[in-house]
Scaffold this motif. Structure first.
Motif, PDB file in Angstrom:
ATOM      1  N   PRO A  69       4.670   0.236 -19.109  1.00 27.81           N
ATOM      2  CA  PRO A  69       4.783  -0.532 -20.356  1.00 27.81           C
ATOM      3  C   PRO A  69       5.144   0.377 -21.533  1.00 27.81           C
ATOM      4  O   PRO A  69       4.890   1.585 -21.480  1.00 27.81           O
ATOM      5  N   ASP A  70       5.716  -0.188 -22.580  1.00 24.15           N
ATOM      6  CA  ASP A  70       5.967   0.599 -23.805  1.00 24.15           C
ATOM      7  C   ASP A  70       4.652   0.823 -24.537  1.00 24.15           C
ATOM      8  O   ASP A  70       4.456   1.854 -25.166  1.00 24.15           O
ATOM      9  N   CYS A  71       3.782  -0.177 -24.490  1.00 18.25           N
ATOM     10  CA  CYS A  71       2.453  -0.018 -25.094  1.00 18.25           C
ATOM     11  C   CYS A  71       1.510  -1.029 -24.466  1.00 18.25           C
ATOM     12  O   CYS A  71       1.932  -1.902 -23.712  1.00 18.25           O
ATOM     13  N   GLY A  72       0.241  -0.880 -24.771  1.00 18.38           N
ATOM     14  CA  GLY A  72      -0.768  -1.797 -24.255  1.00 18.38           C
ATOM     15  C   GLY A  72      -1.641  -1.144 -23.207  1.00 18.38           C
ATOM     16  O   GLY A  72      -1.430   0.020 -22.839  1.00 18.38           O
ATOM     17  N   ARG A  73      -2.630  -1.906 -22.738  1.00 17.85           N
ATOM     18  CA  ARG A  73      -3.638  -1.353 -21.846  1.00 17.85           C
ATOM     19  C   ARG A  73      -3.992  -2.385 -20.789  1.00 17.85           C
ATOM     20  O   ARG A  73      -4.092  -3.580 -21.076  1.00 17.85           O
ATOM     21  N   ILE A  74      -4.170  -1.882 -19.567  1.00 21.68           N
ATOM     22  CA  ILE A  74      -4.586  -2.763 -18.470  1.00 21.68           C
ATOM     23  C   ILE A  74      -5.852  -2.183 -17.865  1.00 21.68           C
ATOM     24  O   ILE A  74      -5.900  -0.985 -17.556  1.00 21.68           O
ATOM     25  N   THR A  75      -6.879  -3.015 -17.719  1.00 23.57           N
ATOM     26  CA  THR A  75      -8.094  -2.535 -17.047  1.00 23.57           C
ATOM     27  C   THR A  75      -8.366  -3.405 -15.830  1.00 23.57           C
ATOM     28  O   THR A  75      -8.059  -4.606 -15.818  1.00 23.57           O
ATOM     29  N   LEU A  76      -8.905  -2.758 -14.805  1.00 26.35           N
ATOM     30  CA  LEU A  76      -9.347  -3.467 -13.600  1.00 26.35           C
ATOM     31  C   LEU A  76     -10.839  -3.181 -13.471  1.00 26.35           C
ATOM     32  O   LEU A  76     -11.230  -2.012 -13.312  1.00 26.35           O
ATOM     33  N   ASP A  77     -11.633  -4.206 -13.583  1.00 26.92           N
ATOM     34  CA  ASP A  77     -13.095  -4.056 -13.587  1.00 26.92           C
ATOM     35  C   ASP A  77     -13.519  -2.972 -14.583  1.00 26.92           C
ATOM     36  O   ASP A  77     -14.285  -2.056 -14.242  1.00 26.92           O
ATOM     37  N   ASP A  78     -12.968  -3.081 -15.766  1.00 28.50           N
ATOM     38  CA  ASP A  78     -13.304  -2.209 -16.909  1.00 28.50           C
ATOM     39  C   ASP A  78     -12.825  -0.763 -16.778  1.00 28.50           C
ATOM     40  O   ASP A  78     -13.169   0.082 -17.599  1.00 28.50           O
ATOM     41  N   VAL A  79     -12.037  -0.473 -15.741  1.00 29.56           N
ATOM     42  CA  VAL A  79     -11.485   0.876 -15.593  1.00 29.56           C
ATOM     43  C   VAL A  79     -10.015   0.835 -16.026  1.00 29.56           C
ATOM     44  O   VAL A  79      -9.270  -0.060 -15.598  1.00 29.56           O
ATOM     45  N   ASP A  80      -9.617   1.776 -16.871  1.00 35.02           N
ATOM     46  CA  ASP A  80      -8.228   1.802 -17.341  1.00 35.02           C
ATOM     47  C   ASP A  80      -7.281   2.153 -16.191  1.00 35.02           C
ATOM     48  O   ASP A  80      -7.414   3.218 -15.580  1.00 35.02           O
ATOM     49  N   VAL A  81      -6.372   1.238 -15.867  1.00 34.67           N
ATOM     50  CA  VAL A  81      -5.428   1.493 -14.766  1.00 34.67           C
ATOM     51  C   VAL A  81      -3.979   1.464 -15.271  1.00 34.67           C
ATOM     52  O   VAL A  81      -3.043   1.400 -14.475  1.00 34.67           O
ATOM     53  N   THR A  82      -3.799   1.517 -16.598  1.00 35.73           N
ATOM     54  CA  THR A  82      -2.452   1.472 -17.162  1.00 35.73           C
ATOM     55  C   THR A  82      -1.644   2.652 -16.627  1.00 35.73           C
ATOM     56  O   THR A  82      -2.135   3.778 -16.603  1.00 35.73           O
ATOM     57  N   ARG A  83      -0.446   2.384 -16.194  1.00 34.16           N
ATOM     58  CA  ARG A  83       0.508   3.394 -15.716  1.00 34.16           C
ATOM     59  C   ARG A  83       0.126   4.068 -14.401  1.00 34.16           C
ATOM     60  O   ARG A  83       0.731   5.057 -14.019  1.00 34.16           O
ATOM     61  N   LEU A  84      -0.870   3.561 -13.697  1.00 38.72           N
ATOM     62  CA  LEU A  84      -1.123   4.122 -12.373  1.00 38.72           C
ATOM     63  C   LEU A  84       0.018   3.709 -11.446  1.00 38.72           C
ATOM     64  O   LEU A  84       0.635   2.659 -11.625  1.00 38.72           O
ATOM     65  N   ALA A  85       0.297   4.551 -10.444  1.00 34.16           N
ATOM     66  CA  ALA A  85       1.369   4.244  -9.492  1.00 34.16           C
ATOM     67  C   ALA A  85       0.924   3.128  -8.547  1.00 34.16           C
ATOM     68  O   ALA A  85      -0.283   2.944  -8.329  1.00 34.16           O
ATOM     69  N   PRO A  86       1.902   2.399  -7.976  1.00 36.52           N
ATOM     70  CA  PRO A  86       1.533   1.289  -7.074  1.00 36.52           C
ATOM     71  C   PRO A  86       0.574   1.708  -5.968  1.00 36.52           C
ATOM     72  O   PRO A  86      -0.362   0.969  -5.656  1.00 36.52           O
ATOM     73  N   HIS A  87       0.756   2.919  -5.381  1.00 37.83           N
ATOM     74  CA  HIS A  87      -0.136   3.288  -4.273  1.00 37.83           C
ATOM     75  C   HIS A  87      -1.563   3.550  -4.758  1.00 37.83           C
ATOM     76  O   HIS A  87      -2.524   3.287  -4.035  1.00 37.83           O
ATOM     77  N   ASP A  88      -1.709   4.027  -6.009  1.00 39.90           N
ATOM     78  CA  ASP A  88      -3.061   4.218  -6.552  1.00 39.90           C
ATOM     79  C   ASP A  88      -3.746   2.865  -6.756  1.00 39.90           C
ATOM     80  O   ASP A  88      -4.930   2.701  -6.484  1.00 39.90           O
ATOM     81  N   LEU A  89      -2.950   1.917  -7.247  1.00 45.00           N
ATOM     82  CA  LEU A  89      -3.502   0.581  -7.478  1.00 45.00           C
ATOM     83  C   LEU A  89      -3.840  -0.099  -6.155  1.00 45.00           C
ATOM     84  O   LEU A  89      -4.838  -0.812  -6.046  1.00 45.00           O
ATOM     85  N   PHE A  90      -3.018   0.153  -5.139  1.00 44.72           N
ATOM     86  CA  PHE A  90      -3.278  -0.355  -3.787  1.00 44.72           C
ATOM     87  C   PHE A  90      -4.656   0.123  -3.325  1.00 44.72           C
ATOM     88  O   PHE A  90      -5.468  -0.650  -2.829  1.00 44.72           O
ATOM     89  N   HIS A  91      -4.934   1.414  -3.533  1.00 45.81           N
ATOM     90  CA  HIS A  91      -6.229   1.965  -3.111  1.00 45.81           C
ATOM     91  C   HIS A  91      -7.374   1.398  -3.938  1.00 45.81           C
ATOM     92  O   HIS A  91      -8.518   1.419  -3.499  1.00 45.81           O
ATOM     93  N   ARG A  92      -7.063   0.904  -5.131  1.00 44.41           N
ATOM     94  CA  ARG A  92      -8.112   0.283  -5.952  1.00 44.41           C
ATOM     95  C   ARG A  92      -8.197  -1.226  -5.705  1.00 44.41           C
ATOM     96  O   ARG A  92      -8.896  -1.939  -6.419  1.00 44.41           O
ATOM     97  N   GLY A  93      -7.421  -1.709  -4.738  1.00 40.84           N
ATOM     98  CA  GLY A  93      -7.544  -3.115  -4.357  1.00 40.84           C
ATOM     99  C   GLY A  93      -6.719  -4.073  -5.193  1.00 40.84           C
ATOM    100  O   GLY A  93      -7.078  -5.240  -5.337  1.00 40.84           O
ATOM    101  N   LEU A  94      -5.601  -3.581  -5.752  1.00 35.10           N
ATOM    102  CA  LEU A  94      -4.717  -4.456  -6.532  1.00 35.10           C
ATOM    103  C   LEU A  94      -3.319  -4.400  -5.915  1.00 35.10           C
ATOM    104  O   LEU A  94      -2.704  -3.330  -5.879  1.00 35.10           O
TER     105      LEU A  94
END
Ligand SMILES: Nc1ncnc2c1ncn2[C@@H]1O[C@H](COP(=O)(O)OP(=O)(O)O)[C@@H](O)[C@H]1O
Ligand SMILES: [Mg+2]
Length: 273
Positions: A69-94
């Motif tokens: 994203p150009d700006c903004g924030r994404i959290t998954l269960d209150d953990v900041d996951v903005t700009r994580l790579a797809p495989h990292d998010l996969f391991h976090r269950g997204l």
């Protein structure tokens, strides 16, 4: 749909779910996503609707790490996951599925599911050499899980066919199966109903509902089929021109003239009145 036990895997993690705050993304001069904020509560089935070009798929790509994203924030269960790579998010269950299915067309349907689970011991040549029994045991486990998932999806008959030979609707089911095999607690589905015949569509809706109620999977679903959205979703978020226009229960959304105007254009709505 056959009475098949929902394949269990990792239980949905407890937590608040997905939170999108002030996300924007431009392509050159085009602001495809413009200051978007909404929540996908843990355990919910949340709909994401809006006319073509509203920015829905771009937002999914940002949430799941395929775009930054150009700006903004994404959290998954209150953990900041903005700009994580797809495989990292996969391991976090997204995980997400794609508007146009991304299966390995030359692999069989079964193999398409079997390649999904991460950290299989057979991927490591040293483990494969030192512990062949462990590799076989895990492969058998993954094989059974894939068979159960295909049975759940009604795809047992085509399990040995190359995935590229399936109909559009069946390929959508393979996408859902791959998401199930990941054991993800949060699944984003991009137009799962597009190109799916009405019978299969009803089954697909039932499967999503069962995965939600029996396995606790949280879903966010982009879909143009309003019957499907109405029957499945607790909360619906409407996007238009990159922004969130409104959100709420479908009964409220249906009455909102701004939503109709977003789909048809305000002049068409005036003509209807
Ligand atoms: N990779 C890209 N490069 C340039 N423009 C893009 C790209 N992806 C999407 N867009 C544009 O961004 C806008 C939103 O697209 P999209 O997110 O696919 O909308 P939706 O899924 O709601 O139909 C559209 O105008 C589309 O043409
Ligand atoms: Mg799209």
């Amino acid at each position: 749909m056959k009475d098949i036990v929902v394949p269990q895997s990792k239980a949905a993690p407890p937590g608040t779910g997905l939170s999108i705050k002030g996300i924007s993304k431009s392509f050159g001069g085009l602001r495809a996503v413009d200051n978007c904020s909404f929540d996908v509560k843990r355990g919910s089935i949340t709909g994401l609707i809006g006319p073509n070009g509203a920015g829905k798929t771009t937002l999914f790509s940002i949430i799941t790490g395929f775009l930054s994203p150009d700006c903004g924030r994404i959290t998954l269960d209150d953990v900041d996951v903005t700009r994580l790579a797809p495989h990292d998010l996969f391991h976090r269950g997204l995980v997400r599925t794609f508007q146009i299915p991304h299966e390995f067309s030359k692999l069989s349907v079964l193999e398409n599911l079997m390649v999904v689970p991460a950290n299989q011991p057979g991927e490591n040549p040293i483990t494969a050499w030192l512990r062949p029994g462990l590799v076989r045991e895990r492969e058998e486990q993954v094989f059974q899980e894939a068979r159960n998932t295909l049975a759940f999806l009604g795809l047992e008959k085509v399990c040995d066919l190359p995935a590229g030979n399936l109909s559009g609707g069946q390929r959508k089911l393979v996408e859902l199966g791959r998401a199930m095999m990941s054991g993800a607690g949060t699944v984003l589905l991009d137009e799962p109903g597009a190109g799916v015949n009405p019978t299969l569509l009803a089954q697909l809706s039932q499967m999503i509902m069962r995965l939600n109620s029996e396995r606790g999977t949280t879903f966010c679903i982009i879909e143009h089929n309003m019957d499907m959205i109405t029957s499945l979703c607790d909360t619906v978020v409407v996007m238009s021109s990159g922004s969130v226009l409104t959100q709420g229960h479908m009964s409220q959304i249906k009455k909102d003239d701004r939503v109709l105007a977003a789909y048809l254009g305000s002049s068409a709505v005036r003509a209807l009145q």
